[in-house]
Scaffold this active site. Structure first.
Site, PDB file in Angstrom:
ATOM      1  N   ASP A  97      31.108  49.246  34.909  1.00  0.00           N
ATOM      2  CA  ASP A  97      31.177  47.876  35.409  1.00  0.00           C
ATOM      3  C   ASP A  97      30.775  46.832  34.372  1.00  0.00           C
ATOM      4  O   ASP A  97      29.785  46.996  33.654  1.00  0.00           O
ATOM      5  CB  ASP A  97      30.221  47.769  36.607  1.00  0.00           C
ATOM      6  CG  ASP A  97      30.308  46.441  37.312  1.00  0.00           C
ATOM      7  OD1 ASP A  97      31.358  46.168  37.913  1.00  0.00           O
ATOM      8  OD2 ASP A  97      29.326  45.668  37.266  1.00  0.00           O
ATOM      9  N   GLU A 135      35.549  48.324  32.413  1.00  0.00           N
ATOM     10  CA  GLU A 135      36.039  47.098  33.044  1.00  0.00           C
ATOM     11  C   GLU A 135      35.759  45.942  32.100  1.00  0.00           C
ATOM     12  O   GLU A 135      34.636  45.449  32.027  1.00  0.00           O
ATOM     13  CB  GLU A 135      35.332  46.852  34.376  1.00  0.00           C
ATOM     14  CG  GLU A 135      35.930  45.662  35.106  1.00  0.00           C
ATOM     15  CD  GLU A 135      34.938  44.770  35.846  1.00  0.00           C
ATOM     16  OE1 GLU A 135      35.386  43.960  36.656  1.00  0.00           O
ATOM     17  OE2 GLU A 135      33.725  44.862  35.594  1.00  0.00           O
TER      18      GLU A 135
END
Ligand code: GLC
Ligand code: CA
Length: 563
Positions: A206, A273
């Site tokens: 993330d 990401e």
């Protein structure tokens, strides 16, 4: 079925993203859970995907639905138990599906034990050194230590009782870890191994672009007038793409590689990401050979529906990632973006300048669902033709729309809450999936009568799995066909060659023996100039289209020589 023995499985994998809270609810509390997923794996495997990605399922106060992790070593009680997780992984593997987790290293929840310890230990303590605690500015320290703004609105600093401030890139409930601190590095090494030991095949990682901050945390330069508040963090040169982040990723690669060496037969993947806003030079840094295995190429997802922007997004990604030997990783949807049917149906969708850097905001423009659906169908045929791997987001195979008219009191996204409704945020793409036509059970989302955590719009059942499964014209049928056609392409061919450059209305390339042609305009395009051998349409996003000599508006086709 067992997992195919393929160390590079991820390079061309089709991965299905599950937003755990919204996929399926086994215990009828209206919240998706791990057991719900386990019960529906047959559906996912039959789609023809290779792996699933589970959004964070760790214990969390759910301020950002799991991206605020209170304990990296457990399962959120609302989602189940570690036993449920083990069962889920075992069942996935039995279905031939690999499992990616979702790891959140930039920040944790303010309810994480370490953050509580930091609060009670006070200024100057070793506990505070795991985060960014600073004294404030101003006479009495009443002003934040610098001018940074949070990605989800408001300042990036929150003051605590004793007067110090802590840094949070996202919300006040998500304090940033200080990655210069050895405890942090060590804890995450343990986290990675903990889940690898439980059988996980890798991680989506993330918010990697935010990890690493400039020493001294200097003030960010002034923002251009009119910058949206949620864009500010993405423009802060002292906290975005800061080079020290890459030290962490290199270290993680070593941990992962070592784990594979110590566990023959295990093949792990990490996918970053990284929103890099049309900066392929930055994108490629994350997939240098000693960093992540993959990085999402979001430029395609964020590109308007215009041939030149679509072509550019593909080309710049392909060229940049190819230069470091990485494969492409494409997606059209995820849990942070407006669903493609809606996005492509917007009145401003074809404006080549409508690039916004993200698409979380609904700008109050009209949406034509019929047009949006035709384009989303075409985009899926394009996507499947691209080399590399593709990530699908639950519900896109049903052609679900963004739910734009959720009642204010139902909205939970911190973007909506922190901007006081100035930005709608992401709840609209997270509405629980429809499985049947029965509204009492949340259209089959729950195993019995329930009230799903986000309200589903009336008629949500029209696109239920059960309905679409019986309809050859539905999006679901297209996805199944497209994924089967993709699987039938010769493996390992990652070359893309641009074609028909003079037909600027088209996005056309050949790859693995097929010619993929997208007509991203509203006008039919003739292809007679192709000449050469007789050709056939292998796949078309438009029902009933089989003439290889034309590409209808908003349509994507795969064409190949007959025989
Ligand atoms: C990522 C996630 C998003 C989350 C944010 C903060 O962008 O995809 O859902 O809110 O990071 O963790
Ligand atoms: Ca549940």
């Amino acid at each position: 079925m067992t997992l195919p023995e393929d160390p590079l499985w991820w390079r061309d994998a089709v991965v299905y993203q599950m937003y755990v809270r919204s996929f399926a609810d086994a215990n009828t509390d209206g919240i998706g859970d791990l057991a719900g997923i386990t019960g529906r794996l047959g559906y996912v495997a039959a789609l023809g995907v290779d792996a699933i990605w589970l959004t964070p399922f760790y214990p969390s106060p759910q301020r950002d639905h799991g991206y605020d992790v209170a304990d990296y070593f457990g399962v959120e009680p609302a989602y189940g138990t570690l036993d449920d997780f083990d069962r889920l992984v075992a069942e996935c593997h039995r279905h031939g599906l690999r499992v990616l987790g979702d790891i959140v290293p930039n920040h944790c929840s303010d309810e994480h034990q370490w953050f509580r310890d930091a609060l009670s230990a006070g200024p100057g303590s070793a506990e505070r050194a795991r985060f960014y605690f600073r004294d404030g500015r101003g006479e009495n320290g009443e002003l934040p230590p610098n001018n940074w703004l949070a990605a989800f609105g408001g300042p990036a600093w929150t003051r605590v009782c004793d007067g110090q401030w802590y840094l949070h890139t996202f919300t006040t409930w998500q304090p940033d870890f200080n990655w210069d601190n050895a405890d942090v590095v060590e804890m995450f090494d343990t986290v990675l191994r903990f889940w690898f030991d439980r059988g996980i095949d890798g991680f989506r990682v993330d918010a990697v672009t935010h990890l690493g901050k400039a020493p001294g945390l200097p003030d960010a330069p002034p923002l251009p007038p009119g910058t949206r508040e949620t864009d500010a963090a993405g423009r802060n040169p002292y906290s975005l793409y800061w080079p020290s982040g890459h030290d962490v990723w290199r270290h993680w690669r070593q941990v992962t590689d070592r784990y594979e060496r110590d566990h023959p037969g295990r093949h792990l993947a990490t996918v970053a990401e990284a929103y890099t806003a049309n900066r392929p030079d930055v994108l490629l840094q994350y997939v240098r050979p000693d960093e992540f295995h993959q990085v999402f190429s979001f430029d395609l997802m964020l590109a308007p529906w215009h041939p030149s922007t679509l072509r550019r997004a593909i080309d710049q990604t392909y060229t940049a990632l190819g230069s470091v030997g990485a494969s492409m990783t494409w997606a059209l949807n995820n849990h942070d973006s407006q669903r493609s049917v809606t996005r492509y149906g917007r009145a401003d969708a074809t404006d080549p300048d409508s690039w916004t850097g993200n698409n979380l905001v609904y700008h109050d423009v009209a949406v034509d669902v019929v047009v949006g659906t035709a384009r989303a169908r075409a985009a899926s045929v394009l996507l499947a033709g691209l080399p590399g791997s593709i990530y699908l987001y639950q519900g896109e195979e049903l052609g679900l729309q963004e739910v734009l008219d959720l009642p204010a009191e139902a909205r939970t996204d911190p973007i909506y809450l922190r901007t006081e409704g100035r930005e709608l945020g992401r709840d609209g793409c997270r509405v629980p999936l429809p499985w049947t036509t029965d509204p009492v059970t949340g259209y089959g989302f729950s195993a019995g009568p329930s009230r799903p955590w986000l309200p589903q719009p009336e008629g949500w059942g029209r696109q239920a799995v059960a309905v679409e499964a019986a309809d050859d014209d539905a999006m679901l049928a297209l996805y199944r066909t497209v994924l089967a056609a993709r699987a039938a392409l010769p493996a390992g061919d990652e070359t893309l060659t641009w074609q028909l450059p003079e037909l600027t209305q088209l996005v056309a390339f050949s790859r693995a023996g097929v010619l993929v042609v997208l007509n991203a305009t509203g006008v039919e395009v003739q292809l007679d100039r192709l000449g050469g051998p007789e050709r056939e349409v292998v796949l078309s996003s438009r029902r009933g289209h089989s003439d290889p000599g034309v590409v209808p508006p908003d349509t994507c086709v795969w064409i190949r020589p007959v025989g």
